[in-house]
Design a protein around this motif. Structure first.
Motif, PDB file in Angstrom:
ATOM      1  N   SER A   1       0.834  -1.207   0.000  1.00 49.36           N
ATOM      2  CA  SER A   1       0.000   0.000   0.000  1.00 49.36           C
ATOM      3  C   SER A   1       0.865   1.252   0.000  1.00 49.36           C
ATOM      4  O   SER A   1       0.620   2.200  -0.761  1.00 49.36           O
ATOM      5  CB  SER A   1      -0.922   0.004   1.224  1.00 49.36           C
ATOM      6  OG  SER A   1      -1.846  -1.061   1.192  1.00 49.36           O
ATOM      7  N   ASP A   2       1.880   1.266   0.849  1.00 48.09           N
ATOM      8  CA  ASP A   2       2.768   2.431   0.918  1.00 48.09           C
ATOM      9  C   ASP A   2       3.488   2.656  -0.409  1.00 48.09           C
ATOM     10  O   ASP A   2       3.640   3.796  -0.864  1.00 48.09           O
ATOM     11  CB  ASP A   2       3.795   2.246   2.038  1.00 48.09           C
ATOM     12  CG  ASP A   2       3.176   2.333   3.428  1.00 48.09           C
ATOM     13  OD1 ASP A   2       2.038   2.838   3.528  1.00 48.09           O
ATOM     14  OD2 ASP A   2       3.824   1.884   4.388  1.00 48.09           O
ATOM     15  N   ALA A   3       3.935   1.560  -1.033  1.00 45.72           N
ATOM     16  CA  ALA A   3       4.705   1.687  -2.272  1.00 45.72           C
ATOM     17  C   ALA A   3       3.838   2.115  -3.448  1.00 45.72           C
ATOM     18  O   ALA A   3       4.257   2.922  -4.287  1.00 45.72           O
ATOM     19  CB  ALA A   3       5.398   0.364  -2.593  1.00 45.72           C
ATOM     20  N   SER A   4       2.610   1.585  -3.519  1.00 46.42           N
ATOM     21  CA  SER A   4       1.749   1.837  -4.678  1.00 46.42           C
ATOM     22  C   SER A   4       0.832   3.041  -4.496  1.00 46.42           C
ATOM     23  O   SER A   4       0.131   3.428  -5.434  1.00 46.42           O
ATOM     24  CB  SER A   4       0.897   0.598  -4.974  1.00 46.42           C
ATOM     25  OG  SER A   4       0.041   0.313  -3.879  1.00 46.42           O
ATOM     26  N   LYS A   5       0.825   3.603  -3.283  1.00 41.73           N
ATOM     27  CA  LYS A   5      -0.020   4.778  -2.988  1.00 41.73           C
ATOM     28  C   LYS A   5      -1.503   4.471  -3.168  1.00 41.73           C
ATOM     29  O   LYS A   5      -2.289   5.311  -3.601  1.00 41.73           O
ATOM     30  CB  LYS A   5       0.372   5.978  -3.864  1.00 41.73           C
ATOM     31  CG  LYS A   5       1.845   6.323  -3.851  1.00 41.73           C
ATOM     32  CD  LYS A   5       2.355   6.623  -2.455  1.00 41.73           C
ATOM     33  CE  LYS A   5       3.838   7.013  -2.489  1.00 41.73           C
ATOM     34  NZ  LYS A   5       4.405   7.150  -1.130  1.00 41.73           N
ATOM     35  N   ARG A   6      -1.892   3.240  -2.842  1.00 37.77           N
ATOM     36  CA  ARG A   6      -3.302   2.855  -2.860  1.00 37.77           C
ATOM     37  C   ARG A   6      -3.508   1.811  -1.778  1.00 37.77           C
ATOM     38  O   ARG A   6      -2.548   1.154  -1.341  1.00 37.77           O
ATOM     39  CB  ARG A   6      -3.711   2.282  -4.217  1.00 37.77           C
ATOM     40  CG  ARG A   6      -2.873   1.098  -4.650  1.00 37.77           C
ATOM     41  CD  ARG A   6      -3.383   0.420  -5.898  1.00 37.77           C
ATOM     42  NE  ARG A   6      -4.658  -0.227  -5.674  1.00 37.77           N
ATOM     43  CZ  ARG A   6      -5.084  -1.282  -6.376  1.00 37.77           C
ATOM     44  NH1 ARG A   6      -4.322  -1.789  -7.333  1.00 37.77           N
ATOM     45  NH2 ARG A   6      -6.254  -1.818  -6.141  1.00 37.77           N
ATOM     46  N   GLU A   7      -4.726   1.654  -1.324  1.00 37.98           N
ATOM     47  CA  GLU A   7      -4.982   0.697  -0.253  1.00 37.98           C
ATOM     48  C   GLU A   7      -5.036  -0.720  -0.810  1.00 37.98           C
ATOM     49  O   GLU A   7      -5.799  -1.018  -1.731  1.00 37.98           O
ATOM     50  CB  GLU A   7      -6.301   1.013   0.458  1.00 37.98           C
ATOM     51  CG  GLU A   7      -6.544   0.099   1.652  1.00 37.98           C
ATOM     52  CD  GLU A   7      -7.832   0.409   2.389  1.00 37.98           C
ATOM     53  OE1 GLU A   7      -7.946   0.016   3.567  1.00 37.98           O
ATOM     54  OE2 GLU A   7      -8.727   1.040   1.778  1.00 37.98           O
ATOM     55  N   ILE A   8      -4.223  -1.580  -0.231  1.00 36.40           N
ATOM     56  CA  ILE A   8      -4.234  -3.002  -0.562  1.00 36.40           C
ATOM     57  C   ILE A   8      -4.499  -3.751   0.741  1.00 36.40           C
ATOM     58  O   ILE A   8      -3.821  -3.527   1.748  1.00 36.40           O
ATOM     59  CB  ILE A   8      -2.902  -3.438  -1.198  1.00 36.40           C
ATOM     60  CG1 ILE A   8      -2.719  -2.730  -2.549  1.00 36.40           C
ATOM     61  CG2 ILE A   8      -2.856  -4.953  -1.379  1.00 36.40           C
ATOM     62  CD1 ILE A   8      -1.371  -2.948  -3.188  1.00 36.40           C
ATOM     63  N   LYS A   9      -5.500  -4.615   0.725  1.00 37.71           N
ATOM     64  CA  LYS A   9      -5.949  -5.285   1.939  1.00 37.71           C
ATOM     65  C   LYS A   9      -5.577  -6.765   1.935  1.00 37.71           C
ATOM     66  O   LYS A   9      -5.311  -7.354   0.892  1.00 37.71           O
ATOM     67  CB  LYS A   9      -7.470  -5.150   2.079  1.00 37.71           C
ATOM     68  CG  LYS A   9      -7.971  -3.716   2.167  1.00 37.71           C
ATOM     69  CD  LYS A   9      -9.488  -3.683   2.236  1.00 37.71           C
ATOM     70  CE  LYS A   9     -10.010  -2.253   2.295  1.00 37.71           C
ATOM     71  NZ  LYS A   9     -11.497  -2.215   2.347  1.00 37.71           N
TER      72      LYS A   9
END
Length: 342
Positions: A254-262
């Motif tokens: 999430s931090d690397a891609s700048k989107r929420e990954i759950k």
């Protein structure tokens, strides 16, 4: 003294690990002063198609090899000194690879580097276990034959290949690992160990520090890097520098891609369904994956062993944070549908 001419055969040369091993050696051999034609041989199902994936080089040749078709084994192994053997992901039956190992020994191959699993002793039903046991039998009965079992942790690259579709489309990692910790490894570090094992068993005892740094990304040093300790039969564990749960993995991605990954801890049934019907993973491969993830779920996949990588590369093993920073573009697409069935 220069080593005798040799040829190393790579299986899986168009896959994640095989491509890295072949590419690294293709770059390294000229730096070692090795220019003999056809020192590197790629065993592939479709040589004409694979040719387009590699640079033109006199060092390189391609031969047809289908690990599900024993008729292709003898010709692909002619004149080969060492083999990097990688099980095709969709091949759950170990028998063809066991036959390949025996054919290789009979053809005069002196060494096989086999890509296995970390703590393979705990996976007696995995095809890797049976292949490794057979290699041990060959080695025990033939003093002129050696093998290296490269026992790797979970590939970081699986997150942007096998599991990419769920991550990109759903913003979710779909693996039935529960809250179990996992020791991940970058295939570049697996390639480093595998390449050095093949070279050591072809008579090369050390690598110039500058050459190794150029290819493997270590810190350039004047002192040569000893690889002679890899000669002969060895079981080598290869992981990254840390153990992470998939909740932590989701946070890093999430931090690397700048989107929420759950990560929602899906069941094995839901994960297999998603891999097969959404991701197009063959059922045989999906069932092997599910079996391996059950080991993670029980908390038995978190052991870290990065010493050999650090000894060879003279740097820390690649971390998931480093990997994610470089792979962010692969994961940055917005989810096509925010709903999840897990």
């Amino acid at each position: 003294m220069s080593p005798s001419p040799f040829s190393i055969l790579f299986t899986g040369a168009t896959g994640n690990v095989g491509r890295v091993v072949a590419t690294d050696l293709l770059a390294l051999l000229p730096l070692l002063g090795i220019t003999a034609p056809k020192s590197l041989v790629l065993g592939v199902r479709d040589p004409s198609r694979a040719q387009r994936q590699f640079p033109t080089s006199d060092l390189l040749s391609l031969r047809r090899l289908d690990l599900t078709d024993p008729a292709t084994f003898p010709e692909s192994l002619q004149g080969i000194s060492s083999v990097f053997l990688c099980r095709p992901p969709d091949l759950s039956d170990p028998k063809p690879l066991i036959q390949f190992c025996h054919t290789a020994r009979d053809a005069g191959v002196k060494h096989i580097a086999f890509l296995s699993l970390l703590d393979i002793e705990d996976h007696p039903h995995a095809p890797h276990f049976k292949i490794e046991q057979d290699l041990k039998t060959i080695s025990d009965t033939d003093a002129g034959f050696a093998f290296t079992s490269v026992r790797a942790g979970f590939f970081m690259q699986n997150l942007i290949t096998t599991h990419k579709k769920e991550i990109v489309d759903l913003g979710e990692i779909v693996v039935p690992a529960g809250n179990g910790p996992t020791s991940f490894v970058d295939v570049r570090d697996i390639g480093l160990v595998s390449a050095c094992a093949c070279l050591a068993n072809c008579g090369i005892e050390s690598l110039p520090g500058a050459a190794a740094a150029q290819v493997f990304g270590g810190v350039q040093q004047d002192q040569p890097i000893d690889i002679a300790f890899l000669k002969g039969t060895h079981m080598i564990d290869v992981t990254g520098p840390e153990s992470l749960t998939y909740h932590q993995v989701a946070s890093i991605l999430s931090d690397a891609s700048k989107r929420e990954i759950k990560y929602k801890e899906p069941s094995a049934v839901k994960a297999v369904w998603s891999w097969v019907w959404r991701g197009g993973v063959p059922m045989g491969k999906a069932l092997v994956m599910s079996m391996i993830y059950s080991h993670v779920r029980r908390g038995n996949a978190g052991r870290v062993s990065s010493e050999v990588v650090e000894r060879l590369a003279r740097r820390k093993a690649i971390s998931l944070t480093e990997f994610a920073a470089k792979a962010a573009g692969e994961l940055s697409a917005e989810p096509a549908n925010s709903a999840s069935d897990s």
